[in-house]
Design a protein around this motif. Structure first.
Motif, PDB file in Angstrom:
ATOM      1  N   GLU A 154     -49.726 -35.849 -42.525  1.00 44.80           N
ATOM      2  CA  GLU A 154     -48.304 -36.191 -42.625  1.00 44.80           C
ATOM      3  C   GLU A 154     -48.078 -37.255 -43.691  1.00 44.80           C
ATOM      4  OE1 GLU A 154     -44.285 -35.929 -41.882  1.00 44.80           O
ATOM      5  OE2 GLU A 154     -45.932 -34.633 -41.220  1.00 44.80           O
ATOM      6  N   THR A 155     -48.987 -38.221 -43.755  1.00 48.72           N
ATOM      7  CA  THR A 155     -48.888 -39.263 -44.782  1.00 48.72           C
ATOM      8  C   THR A 155     -49.012 -38.663 -46.175  1.00 48.72           C
ATOM      9  OG1 THR A 155     -49.809 -40.919 -43.280  1.00 48.72           O
ATOM     10  CG2 THR A 155     -49.925 -41.398 -45.639  1.00 48.72           C
ATOM     11  N   LYS A 183     -45.728 -36.807 -47.106  1.00 55.52           N
ATOM     12  CA  LYS A 183     -44.665 -37.756 -47.443  1.00 55.52           C
ATOM     13  C   LYS A 183     -44.924 -38.417 -48.794  1.00 55.52           C
ATOM     14  CE  LYS A 183     -43.255 -38.883 -42.702  1.00 55.52           C
ATOM     15  NZ  LYS A 183     -43.152 -39.955 -41.665  1.00 55.52           N
ATOM     16  N   GLU A 216     -44.022 -36.066 -51.682  1.00 52.61           N
ATOM     17  CA  GLU A 216     -42.580 -35.977 -51.904  1.00 52.61           C
ATOM     18  C   GLU A 216     -42.031 -37.268 -52.508  1.00 52.61           C
ATOM     19  OE1 GLU A 216     -40.702 -33.347 -51.596  1.00 52.61           O
ATOM     20  OE2 GLU A 216     -42.379 -32.120 -50.888  1.00 52.61           O
ATOM     21  N   ALA A 217     -42.429 -38.404 -51.936  1.00 47.71           N
ATOM     22  CA  ALA A 217     -41.878 -39.685 -52.385  1.00 47.71           C
ATOM     23  C   ALA A 217     -42.292 -40.023 -53.813  1.00 47.71           C
ATOM     24  CB  ALA A 217     -42.313 -40.800 -51.434  1.00 47.71           C
TER      25      ALA A 217
END
Length: 291
Positions: free
Chosen positions: A94-95, A98, A101-102
């Motif tokens: 999950e990290t 994210k 995307e970030a």
């Protein structure tokens, strides 16, 4: 039909602190050069759910940050834009999603191997599902070892690195190079002392070591391995090892012991192993023998 060319702007390399994970970096660096892209080094460290302590299998947060900074500086020296990030997480996949995307990542370049296998380390048992959720291309790199150099100094300590090198060579059908750095015992003597018989003793010692090296080579060859021996006269072992590795085509790894003829303080902290690790670009595996 016109096919648009890819334009990667930010290339991500996930790392876990292992040398095999870093095999992806040269591939990512080549991609970065071709696209004038930035290379993003990301060390993800698993944080156990019930404790804030660091995972015992990997480097500490500070060690990871220091190492990534060194890798970034090496890339900068090669003219490649690079940045580094160290993130602790209880959910690595999950990290990663994210972060991609970030940070507007264009492509992920990742070794398939690492401490426990990079894909399984990141995604656990949900590899297929996780890969389906990635929003960017994923390039997987499998480490391949072609030639493994084992530096030796004539001591039984230095030879304890050989079994580790043999295991790697067998797994990759790689060639082993037994590299003996011969330091002359009369190098600091005056010419008069050398003429008094010291030079003859030194040459006899050289021949004895060479014969022993050939014996090691033949033993390993009898086990089905591709092996050759190399002797170099030098009073600067670290420099001699680095120069040989850099000039020898196809060297994928150096495997050496932390002990040598003069003990741990010289090989690991005093000079040779430390300088080799610092100056070589290829992976260096350090083996500490059982005393």
């Amino acid at each position: 039909m016109t096919v648009a060319s890819l334009a990667y702007q930010r290339i991500l390399v996930p790392l876990d602190g292992s040398e095999t994970a870093e095999f992806a970096i040269p591939y990512a660096a080549d991609l970065a050069r071709k696209h004038n892209a930035e290379l993003v080094l990301l060390h993800l460290e698993y944080l156990p759910a019930l404790t804030v302590e660091q995972s015992p299998d990997g480097p500490t947060h500070e060690q990871a940050q220091t190492h990534l900074t060194e890798l970034r500086n090496q890339l900068h020296a090669e003219g490649i834009r690079a940045s580094e990030h160290v993130i602790e997480s209880r959910d690595l996949s999950e990290t990663l999603f994210k972060f991609v995307e970030a940070e507007r990542i264009s492509v992920i370049v990742m070794s398939v191997q690492g401490r426990v296998g990079m894909l399984r380390w990141l995604f656990g048992n949900q590899i297929e599902k996780a890969l389906g959720n990635l929003s960017v291309p994923l390039m997987l790199v499998r480490p391949v070892y072609h030639k493994i150099v084992v530096p030796l100094d004539g001591s039984r300590w230095s030879e304890t690195a050989i079994p580790q090198a043999v295991d790697i060579a067998r797994a990759h059908n790689a060639e082993l190079v037994l590299l003996h750095i011969y330091q002359s015992p009369v190098s600091g003597y005056t010419a008069q002392i050398a003429l008094a018989g010291q030079q003859d003793i030194a040459e006899q010692t050289y021949e004895q070591i060479h014969d022993h090296l050939i014996g090691l080579r033949n033993t390993l060859r009898s086990q089905g391995l591709r092996v050759r021996e190399q002797m170099i006269r030098s009073n600067n072992p670290a420099q001699a090892i680095c120069e040989f590795v850099e000039s020898e085509e196809g060297v994928s790894m150096v495997v050496m012991t932390t002990h040598g003829r003069t003990g741990l303080s010289r090989w690991l902290f005093g000079s040779v192993a430390q300088k080799v690790v610092k100056n070589l670009r290829c992976p260096v595996t350090l083996v500490r023998p059982n005393e």
